[in-house]
Write a protein that holds these residues in place. Structure first.
Motif, PDB file in Angstrom:
ATOM      1  N   GLY A  24       1.495  -0.818  -0.082  1.00 39.21           N
ATOM      2  CA  GLY A  24      -0.316   0.014  -0.325  1.00 39.21           C
ATOM      3  C   GLY A  24       0.893   1.328   0.063  1.00 39.21           C
ATOM      4  N   LEU A  25       0.298   2.184   0.040  1.00 38.00           N
ATOM      5  CA  LEU A  25       0.695   3.644  -0.405  1.00 38.00           C
ATOM      6  C   LEU A  25       1.091   4.449   1.848  1.00 38.00           C
ATOM      7  CD1 LEU A  25      -1.386   5.940  -2.265  1.00 38.00           C
ATOM      8  CD2 LEU A  25       0.610   4.833  -2.829  1.00 38.00           C
TER       9      LEU A  25
ATOM     10  N   LYS B 124      -2.306   2.084  -9.485  1.00 33.77           N
ATOM     11  CA  LYS B 124      -3.533   2.205  -9.096  1.00 33.77           C
ATOM     12  C   LYS B 124      -4.252   3.734  -8.815  1.00 33.77           C
ATOM     13  CE  LYS B 124      -4.598  -2.962  -8.694  1.00 33.77           C
ATOM     14  NZ  LYS B 124      -4.676  -3.641  -7.302  1.00 33.77           N
ATOM     15  N   SER B 125      -3.318   4.547  -7.998  1.00 37.90           N
ATOM     16  CA  SER B 125      -3.521   5.532  -7.444  1.00 37.90           C
ATOM     17  C   SER B 125      -3.225   6.741  -8.971  1.00 37.90           C
ATOM     18  CB  SER B 125      -2.461   5.911  -6.694  1.00 37.90           C
ATOM     19  OG  SER B 125      -2.619   6.858  -5.518  1.00 37.90           O
ATOM     20  N   ALA B 126      -2.138   6.921  -9.787  1.00 43.16           N
ATOM     21  CA  ALA B 126      -1.894   7.376 -10.688  1.00 43.16           C
ATOM     22  C   ALA B 126      -3.670   6.711 -11.607  1.00 43.16           C
ATOM     23  CB  ALA B 126      -1.357   7.351 -11.163  1.00 43.16           C
TER      24      ALA B 126
ATOM     25  N   TYR C  79     -11.625   6.993 -20.257  1.00 45.25           N
ATOM     26  CA  TYR C  79     -10.206   6.134 -20.083  1.00 45.25           C
ATOM     27  C   TYR C  79      -8.622   6.751 -20.405  1.00 45.25           C
ATOM     28  CZ  TYR C  79     -13.137   2.932 -17.229  1.00 45.25           C
ATOM     29  OH  TYR C  79     -13.885   1.983 -16.702  1.00 45.25           O
ATOM     30  N   PRO C  80      -9.319   7.467 -21.185  1.00 41.95           N
ATOM     31  CA  PRO C  80      -7.232   7.789 -21.995  1.00 41.95           C
ATOM     32  C   PRO C  80      -6.010   8.493 -20.655  1.00 41.95           C
ATOM     33  CG  PRO C  80      -8.990   7.566 -23.202  1.00 41.95           C
ATOM     34  CD  PRO C  80      -9.800   7.538 -22.983  1.00 41.95           C
ATOM     35  N   PRO C  81      -6.799   9.550 -20.303  1.00 46.92           N
ATOM     36  CA  PRO C  81      -6.283  10.618 -19.435  1.00 46.92           C
ATOM     37  C   PRO C  81      -5.952   9.171 -18.196  1.00 46.92           C
ATOM     38  CG  PRO C  81      -9.082  11.608 -20.307  1.00 46.92           C
ATOM     39  CD  PRO C  81      -8.751  10.589 -20.303  1.00 46.92           C
ATOM     40  N   ALA C  82      -6.360   8.594 -17.761  1.00 45.63           N
ATOM     41  CA  ALA C  82      -5.903   7.711 -16.751  1.00 45.63           C
ATOM     42  C   ALA C  82      -4.993   6.606 -17.302  1.00 45.63           C
ATOM     43  CB  ALA C  82      -7.241   7.370 -16.337  1.00 45.63           C
TER      44      ALA C  82
END
Length: 282
Positions: A174-175, A231-233, A255-258
């Motif tokens: 995790g973070l 996943k966070s990004a 979805y493209p920006p993600a």
């Protein structure tokens, strides 16, 4: 996995293992691996396969088989024989049995059983000794990190016949909270690398200082598990897109920006692990 990591160990680089739990993350990982000509490990946690379902693996395998770079499909943190058998039936090419929370003898016994089954069908086995911390990840972990003992690790490898070993040198799943600065025990890693001649694995690879992760590759780390950073990004960018453009509903617009946000992190991880361009070695 055994074949993949043998080359990594001989050439002092590590292969990142990215958790996949959606089509877009899978697609983005493969695209980035091919753009950078980097070998890659696609790993799936038991909770992730429960969500995406067994049929999704046919898509994962198709991507892997058609890829221009080496790809391994790996079970992350299998805890039971049911997890292992499910992965084998789904044609993964590598499995992890995590009995690190058991006693040493129980860990050895369970791991030996998995090795016997998996090796019979040419599937590699990763195990874990010591405990990884937990920063609230769904992958779990321990409230107290127990560092891997070099002598115990040597015995464990000899008795089980595993192909790679996940070691505990101060990481957590995790973070990390903003006020926590993680630190790897490189001195311990050096000793583990002296005692063990198989590839070592670093779990909880998100959030650790880049220089320490890069240094760990010099001392036997050949595989680094990375999930939360990607996943966070991805989901931070996805939330922003959905909030700023509430009227869009087409996946190819949403979805493209993600995907691009995740791709930046992926390229960075390939870079610090010295993986870029290493597909040519296979």
């Amino acid at each position: 996995m055994k074949d993949l990591l043998k080359v990594a160990k001989e050439n002092k680089f590590a292969v990142p293992a990215f958790n996949i739990s959606s089509f877009d993350i899978l697609k983005t990982i493969i695209e980035t691996a091919e753009e950078t000509q980097s070998p890659v490990i696609l790993e799936i946690h038991p909770l992730e396969i429960e969500y995406i379902g067994d049929n999704f693996i046919s898509i994962v395998r198709e991507y892997a088989l058609r890829s221009s770079v080496p790809v391994v499909i790996h079970l992350d943190h299998g805890a039971t024989m049911q997890d292992i058998i499910r992965a084998i039936k789904n044609n993964y090419t590598s499995v992890m049995i995590d009995a690190s929370h058991c006693t040493f003898s129980e860990n050895v016994e369970m791991t030996k059983r998995v090795v016997e089954i998996a090796h019979a069908v040419n599937i590699s086995v990763e195990a874990e000794l010591g405990t990884i911390g937990d920063n609230g990840s769904s992958e779990g972990g321990a409230s107290e990190i127990i560092f891997t003992d070099p002598e115990a690790a040597k015995t464990f490898v000899e008795e089980t016949g595993i192909d790679s070993l996940a070691v505990a040198i101060g990481t957590a799943h995790g973070l990390y909270p903003k006020d926590v600065i993680p630190k790897l025990n490189i001195k311990l890693l050096k000793e583990l690398n002296k005692q063990i001649n198989i590839p070592l694995v670093l779990h909880g690879g998100s959030g650790n200082p880049d220089n320490e992760v890069s240094e760990s590759v010099e001392y036997g780390i050949c595989k680094v598990n990375i999930s939360s950073d990607i996943k966070s990004a991805f989901f931070t960018a996805l939330r922003l897109q959905l909030t700023s453009c509430p009227s869009i509903y087409e996946p190819f617009k949403v979805y493209p920006p993600a995907n691009e946000a995740a791709k930046k992190v992926l390229k960075h991880k390939f870079g610090i692990l010295n993986t870029i361009g290493k597909a040519d070695l296979y």
